[in-house]
Write an enzyme that holds these catalytic residues in place. Structure first.
Site, short mmCIF file in Angstrom:
data_model
loop_
_atom_site.label_atom_id
_atom_site.label_comp_id
_atom_site.label_asym_id
_atom_site.label_seq_id
_atom_site.Cartn_x
_atom_site.Cartn_y
_atom_site.Cartn_z
N THR A 64 0.83 -1.30 -0.01
CA THR A 64 -0.12 -0.09 0.01
C THR A 64 1.00 1.28 0.02
OG1 THR A 64 -0.43 0.36 2.50
CG2 THR A 64 -1.68 -1.26 1.24
N GLN A 247 -38.60 14.63 -2.36
CA GLN A 247 -38.70 13.72 -3.28
C GLN A 247 -39.02 14.22 -4.73
OE1 GLN A 247 -40.24 13.24 -0.09
NE2 GLN A 247 -40.53 11.48 0.40
N HIS A 277 -34.49 19.27 9.57
CA HIS A 277 -35.65 20.03 10.11
C HIS A 277 -35.31 21.15 10.87
CE1 HIS A 277 -37.67 16.73 8.66
NE2 HIS A 277 -37.08 15.81 9.68
#
Ligand SMILES: O=c1[nH]c(=O)c2[nH]c(=O)[nH]c2[nH]1
Length: 321
Positions: A64, A247, A277
């Site tokens: 890595t 939506q 909210h």
């Protein structure tokens, strides 16, 4: 049962959170810079790597650390235009690993671009500064590129652009009524509410069906123009839509993006929008009315819970004709 009754069901490995920063100096004016900053995850996989998991055999493992070195090396040696464009950089990276290591079968790169926008000073101070930049927003551009060896050829199997962290709010022009009601429902219908969300979206880009090394020699779409178009349509529809719901608004955003002739290589777009909210505060203790839609002015911004609305909007077969 012996322990041999298990198998490696899937595996990939690589480097995550690799931080890349590249300066591009103008050839005519070395003080005039462009910069790019990325956070990159690059994962490798392939059947010849299975023994590294099951037999502790490290011989096929590209470390890595080597992956991280390669990401920095490519950021240095690739043409400026290929590093400054995150999609092109990702395509070069996946192609590099598959063309360099025959035993690697799949490469996945996920990139986040961090904003650096040129600082524009007053004209008396010289206007656009040559090498000073500002982080003017928390939103980030994202790219995902996946390439695989298919029938001996290096193929691009996924290319996605995206946005995350684009925080928006409108203080009117959003309603939510007419929803299903039953004995669990306490929410009041609302015809004028605050709508705030943090846009996360990703869109699929379809390139010509040629091997990746061939594609990289051809003219690629202008990925930055597509990215700007997705951001602009998202913000435009957010502001202009008389929103019936999260939506309905997100669907319109997707429709607008796919209807734009400049985005013909975009085949679908997926949105993930939290509904953050804002709750009107009851000031009745002082006889002050703040709970009706018309006089609500002071709100409690609530971090959680939030709604979460997801949708993928795609072209239908007919609209591809
Ligand atoms: O736009 C919305 N969609 C919902 O599904 C929903 N549900 C809810 O309580 N408020 C909202 N708002």
């Amino acid at each position: 049962m012996s322990s041999s009754s298990v198998h490696l069901a899937s595996a990939s490995y690589g480097k995550d959170l690799v931080r890349i920063f590249r300066i591009v100096r103008d050839s005519a004016d070395p003080r005039l810079h462009k910069v790019a900053e990325y956070t990159v995850r690059c994962l490798l996989s392939g059947s010849s790597l299975i023994p590294s998991y099951t037999k502790a055999d490290n011989s096929p493992v590209v470390a890595t650390d080597t992956v991280k070195n390669t990401l920095n090396y490519l950021a240095k040696v690739l043409p400026a235009a290929d590093v400054l464009c995150p999609e092109k950089y990702c395509l070069r990276v996946v192609n590099h690993f598959l063309s360099t290591y025959d035993h690697i079968e799949k490469v996945e790169v996920d990139l986040i671009q961090h904003k650096w926008t040129r600082i524009v000073l007053d004209q008396k101070d010289g206007g656009a500064h040559k090498h000073s930049f500002i982080r003017d927003g928390d939103d980030k551009r994202t790219v995902r590129a996946v390439s695989e060896r298919v029938g001996g050829e290096i193929r691009l199997t996924q290319l996605e652009g995206g946005i995350k962290g684009l925080l928006v709010l409108k203080s009117s022009g959003s309603a939510f009524y007419g929803f299903h009601r039953d004995s669990f429902t306490t929410l009041k219908e609302v015809h004028d509410r605050i709508f705030s969300t943090e846009v996360e979206c990703s869109y699929s880009i379809k390139l010509a069906s040629q091997p990746l090394p061939v594609l990289l020699k051809s003219t690629l779409p202008d990925f930055c123009t597509i990215s700007s178009s997705v951001r602009n349509h998202t913000l435009r529809i957010f502001a202009l839509d008389d929103s019936a719901s999260v939506q309905a608004t997100m669907y319109r955003m997707g429709e607008a993006i796919l209807a734009d002739s400049g985005n013909s290589v975009v085949t679908d777009i997926s949105y993930q929008l939290p509904n953050k909210h804002y709750i009107p505060i009851d000031l009745g203790f002082k006889g002050v009315s703040n709970l009706n839609e018309k006089d609500a002015e002071v709100f409690l911004p609530t971090a959680h819970p939030s709604g979460l609305i997801k949708a993928k909007i795609a072209r239908t077969a007919a609209s591809k004709l």
